[in-house]
Enzyme design. Structure first.
Site, PDB file in Angstrom:
ATOM      1  CB  SER A 144       9.743   3.326   8.615  1.00  0.00           C
ATOM      2  OG  SER A 144       8.493   3.620   9.205  1.00  0.00           O
ATOM      3  CE1 TYR A 157       7.900  -1.892   7.757  1.00  0.00           C
ATOM      4  CE2 TYR A 157       7.472  -0.110   9.295  1.00  0.00           C
ATOM      5  CZ  TYR A 157       7.708  -0.543   8.010  1.00  0.00           C
ATOM      6  OH  TYR A 157       7.783   0.365   6.977  1.00  0.00           O
TER       7      TYR A 157
HETATM    8  N1  NAD Z   1       3.749   3.036   2.601  1.00  0.00           N
HETATM    9  C1  NAD Z   1       4.107   3.539   3.773  1.00  0.00           C
HETATM   10  O1  NAD Z   1       3.293   4.180   4.466  1.00  0.00           O
HETATM   11  C2  NAD Z   1       5.528   3.385   4.268  1.00  0.00           C
HETATM   12  C3  NAD Z   1       5.926   4.132   5.370  1.00  0.00           C
HETATM   13  C4  NAD Z   1       7.237   4.003   5.830  1.00  0.00           C
HETATM   14  C5  NAD Z   1       8.119   3.158   5.189  1.00  0.00           C
HETATM   15  N2  NAD Z   1       7.700   2.425   4.124  1.00  0.00           N
HETATM   16  C6  NAD Z   1       8.670   1.545   3.486  1.00  0.00           C
HETATM   17  O2  NAD Z   1       8.762   1.907   2.131  1.00  0.00           O
HETATM   18  C7  NAD Z   1       9.197   0.793   1.369  1.00  0.00           C
HETATM   19  C8  NAD Z   1       8.281   0.614   0.178  1.00  0.00           C
HETATM   20  O3  NAD Z   1       6.992   0.321   0.668  1.00  0.00           O
HETATM   21  P1  NAD Z   1       5.630   0.629  -0.121  1.00  0.00           P
HETATM   22  O4  NAD Z   1       4.740   1.293   0.821  1.00  0.00           O
HETATM   23  O5  NAD Z   1       5.939   1.270  -1.419  1.00  0.00           O
HETATM   24  O6  NAD Z   1       5.077  -0.853  -0.256  1.00  0.00           O
HETATM   25  P2  NAD Z   1       4.828  -1.806  -1.490  1.00  0.00           P
HETATM   26  O7  NAD Z   1       4.381  -3.094  -0.913  1.00  0.00           O
HETATM   27  O8  NAD Z   1       3.980  -1.122  -2.487  1.00  0.00           O
HETATM   28  O9  NAD Z   1       6.302  -1.980  -2.125  1.00  0.00           O
HETATM   29  C9  NAD Z   1       7.261  -2.855  -1.616  1.00  0.00           C
HETATM   30  C10 NAD Z   1       7.859  -3.638  -2.774  1.00  0.00           C
HETATM   31  O10 NAD Z   1       8.892  -4.495  -2.239  1.00  0.00           O
HETATM   32  C11 NAD Z   1       8.816  -5.715  -2.944  1.00  0.00           C
HETATM   33  N3  NAD Z   1       9.430  -6.805  -2.174  1.00  0.00           N
HETATM   34  C12 NAD Z   1       8.933  -7.446  -1.090  1.00  0.00           C
HETATM   35  N4  NAD Z   1       9.778  -8.420  -0.705  1.00  0.00           N
HETATM   36  C13 NAD Z   1      10.828  -8.394  -1.566  1.00  0.00           C
HETATM   37  C14 NAD Z   1      12.028  -9.157  -1.695  1.00  0.00           C
HETATM   38  N5  NAD Z   1      12.313 -10.164  -0.868  1.00  0.00           N
HETATM   39  N6  NAD Z   1      12.905  -8.829  -2.687  1.00  0.00           N
HETATM   40  C15 NAD Z   1      12.628  -7.825  -3.550  1.00  0.00           C
HETATM   41  N7  NAD Z   1      11.501  -7.082  -3.497  1.00  0.00           N
HETATM   42  C16 NAD Z   1      10.620  -7.363  -2.507  1.00  0.00           C
HETATM   43  C17 NAD Z   1       7.327  -5.946  -3.158  1.00  0.00           C
HETATM   44  O11 NAD Z   1       7.084  -6.876  -4.203  1.00  0.00           O
HETATM   45  C18 NAD Z   1       6.841  -4.543  -3.483  1.00  0.00           C
HETATM   46  O12 NAD Z   1       6.848  -4.290  -4.866  1.00  0.00           O
HETATM   47  C19 NAD Z   1       9.241  -0.389   2.327  1.00  0.00           C
HETATM   48  O13 NAD Z   1      10.581  -0.571   2.782  1.00  0.00           O
HETATM   49  C20 NAD Z   1       8.360   0.072   3.473  1.00  0.00           C
HETATM   50  O14 NAD Z   1       8.702  -0.560   4.694  1.00  0.00           O
HETATM   51  C21 NAD Z   1       6.417   2.516   3.647  1.00  0.00           C
END
Ligand code: NAD
Length: 253
Positions: A144, A157
């Site tokens: 991130s 985080y």
């Molecule tokens: N959305 C943003 O703005 C953003 C920005 C920077 C980084 N990220 C990172 O991107 C990644 C995806 O996030 P997103 O925004 O698509 O969120 P999201 O919540 O839509 O997707 C995350 C997925 O991870 C799964 N998950 C959670 N705990 C788990 C576990 N123990 N084992 C297996 N799966 C698990 C959830 O069920 C979910 O489907 C994450 O690592 C998040 O930190 C997101």
């Protein structure tokens, strides 16, 4: 770029929604067989079904990335299904903090570190031997922009995502001569269901989120998926150990 990926096998964790789902769909569009993994069975099955509906090849394997036995079983499942693992996107992650550091709880710390750090470490630990045995592969971890700088009210985080980058760089060097490339993507604010739920109630927050990116908007999940596919492809054959911002210029200022 696309021809170098076609016919191969990709694994995506956290693929039930958001960035993971978009990347699983993008891998499938490029002709890869995709193993969709998540703790969310309905969402994960939904991603795999969407791939199959459009003529692609996918199957869902449930896995909690914080549990080594489940991660080991996931890799065994990938190999049993498709015989190899060419690309892995270690993307499962959580963000549950709402306040300043002194307001945080031990349970929050353990939960965030468990999924975001231990989960990526366990996946790397069990993916790399499969790739070494077949002669190579490429891995992308989701960090991130909070892994590149501070993130007020998200300090656990931010620490977890700095750790993802530390893991990525260290392990990339360890396996650089073994034809296994390992990189990270660093998204800024991306338009996911989670973001919409959090900002629907207050449009000013959404405007602020857009304004912190010099491009003037938040990112699309497909724009993160594109970066992941690039890092997996032969076009990135000389690239390992990087943390690539996908951030609309946010870290440039
Ligand atoms: N959305 C943003 O703005 C953003 C920005 C920077 C980084 N990220 C990172 O991107 C990644 C995806 O996030 P997103 O925004 O698509 O969120 P999201 O919540 O839509 O997707 C995350 C997925 O991870 C799964 N998950 C959670 N705990 C788990 C576990 N123990 N084992 C297996 N799966 C698990 C959830 O069920 C979910 O489907 C994450 O690592 C998040 O930190 C997101």
């Amino acid at each position: 770029m696309s021809r170098s990926l076609s016919g191969q096998v990709a694994l995506v964790t956290g693929a039930a929604a958001g960035i993971g789902r978009a990347t699983a769909l993008a891998f499938a569009r490029e002709g890869l067989k995709v193993v969709v993994s998540d703790v969310d069975v309905a969402g994960g099955e939904g991603t795999a079904a969407r791939i199959r509906e459009t003529g692609g090849e996918a199957r869902f394997i449930r896995c909690d990335v914080t549990r080594e036995a489940e991660v080991r079983a996931l890799m065994e499942g990938v190999v049993a299904a498709y015989g190899r693992l060419d690309y892995a996107f270690n993307n499962a992650g959580i963000d549950i903090e709402k306040g300043k550091l002194a307001d945080g709880s031990e349970a929050e710390f353990d939960a965030i570190m468990g999924v975001n750090v231990k989960g990526v470490w366990l996946c790397l630990k069990h993916e790399i031997p499969v790739m070494l045995a077949q002669g190579g592969g490429a891995i992308v971890n989701t960090a991130s922009v909070a892994g590149l700088g501070g993130a007020p009210k998200m300090s656990i985080y931010a620490a977890s995502k700095h750790a993802v980058i530390g893991l990525t760089k260290s392990v990339a060097v360890e396996y650089a001569k073994k034809n296994v490339r390992i990189n990270a993507v660093c998204p800024a604010v991306i338009d996911t269901d989670m973001f919409r739920r959090a900002h629907e109630a207050d449009p000013r927050k959404a405007q602020f989120a857009a304004a912190v990116h010099p491009i003037g908007r938040i990112g699309k999940v497909e724009e993160v998926a594109g970066a992941v596919l690039y890092l997996c492809s032969d076009a990135a054959g000389f690239t390992t150990g990087i943390a690539l911002p996908v951030d609309g210029g946010a870290t440039a200022i």
